[in-house]
Design an enzyme around this catalytic site. Structure first.
Site, PDB file in Angstrom:
ATOM      1  N   LYS A 124       0.833  -1.204   0.000  1.00 23.51           N
ATOM      2  CA  LYS A 124       0.000   0.000   0.000  1.00 23.51           C
ATOM      3  C   LYS A 124       0.868   1.253   0.000  1.00 23.51           C
ATOM      4  O   LYS A 124       0.686   2.163  -0.811  1.00 23.51           O
ATOM      5  CB  LYS A 124      -0.947  -0.026   1.199  1.00 23.51           C
ATOM      6  CG  LYS A 124      -1.926   1.118   1.229  1.00 23.51           C
ATOM      7  CD  LYS A 124      -1.455   2.198   2.163  1.00 23.51           C
ATOM      8  CE  LYS A 124      -2.047   3.530   1.728  1.00 23.51           C
ATOM      9  NZ  LYS A 124      -1.510   4.615   2.549  1.00 23.51           N
ATOM     10  N   ASP A 143      -6.054   0.734   0.620  1.00 22.94           N
ATOM     11  CA  ASP A 143      -6.150   1.177   2.008  1.00 22.94           C
ATOM     12  C   ASP A 143      -7.536   0.805   2.530  1.00 22.94           C
ATOM     13  O   ASP A 143      -8.277   0.080   1.874  1.00 22.94           O
ATOM     14  CB  ASP A 143      -5.907   2.676   2.105  1.00 22.94           C
ATOM     15  CG  ASP A 143      -7.058   3.458   1.501  1.00 22.94           C
ATOM     16  OD1 ASP A 143      -7.861   2.857   0.766  1.00 22.94           O
ATOM     17  OD2 ASP A 143      -7.182   4.661   1.777  1.00 22.94           O
TER      18      ASP A 143
END
Length: 217
Positions: A124, A143
């Site tokens: 991420k 996320d």
DNA sequence: CTCCCGATAT
DNA sequence: ATATCAGGAG
């Protein structure tokens, strides 16, 4: 609601999101790749608003990876405390900066493989930094918002971020990965909120399997 | 799966 | 009081 063709479903969502949020970009403040890396690490389980409140002092005190690498960890902790998880984040930031200085010539790496070697950095964070700092499209940053909306919109059935990312990469054209991620996050913050999603104000409610329902999915 | 963790919204 | 916020490591 039944989804006939998953790919065209995804492309229609993408088309509408682009229309709704034409200039969606990262909400974290930064001036260089190092600052972005720090900001993204701090943003774990914390609002970008709060991150932007602490980063000016952090960047002033530690202008470079060298400065961060050589700082007492306690000093880093105090500056980033309001972002939560401050002991882990401080330890990871110091260690990551040390690695940047000693193994990457003082520059934040430009590849996924190298980014993942940094402590406290997974896909991420790496996707986010590579795209917004270098324009490298390495994947889709999954996320909490991307995860929640992808499930609600019927783009994935998985909970694991890496599996969600693979599903999204199959459905969305590569050149759109960056803006798709930003638009989803923006929509997640403003409309498709975790607690009380504003389905009646959502431009996707006619094609959303979860519209006007409660619960995650 | 659990832990790390402060601040805000509900 | 509790859920949630641009997650990652052991």
């Amino acid at each position: 609601m039944e989804i006939k063709d998953k790919k065209s479903h995804a492309l229609e969502i993408l088309r509408r999101l682009e229309e709704m949020y034409p200039h969606a970009k990262i909400a974290l403040n930064f001036n260089d790749p190092y600052q972005l890396l720090v900001a993204v690490v701090l943003s774990a389980q914390c609002t970008d608003k709060r991150v932007n409140e602490v980063t000016p002092k952090v960047f002033e005190r530690f202008p470079t990876p060298e400065a961060m690498a050589n700082a007492p960890v306690e000093e880093i902790e105090e500056l980033i405390r309001p972002t939560g998880f401050f002991r882990n984040k401080a330890k990871n930031l110091k260690a990551a900066c040390k690695m940047i200085v000693e193994e990457f010539g003082g520059e934040v790496p430009r590849t996924m493989e190298e980014m993942l070697k940094l402590p406290g950095v997974a896909r991420k964070t790496a996707n986010c930094v590579l795209y917004s700092a270098y324009g490298e499209i390495s994947g889709i940053a999954v996320d909490t918002h991307v995860k929640r909306l992808s499930k609600r919109l019927g783009l994935t059935k998985h909970d694991n971020p890496d599996k969600i990312e693979r599903d999204l990469m199959e459905l969305i054209p590569r050149e759109k990965w960056g803006e798709f991620s930003f638009a989803l996050i923006r929509h997640g913050r403003e409309v498709c909120k975790a607690r009380r999603p504003l389905c009646d104000k959502c431009g996707l409610n006619d094609i959303c399997p979860s519209a006007f329902k409660t619960g995650p999915k």
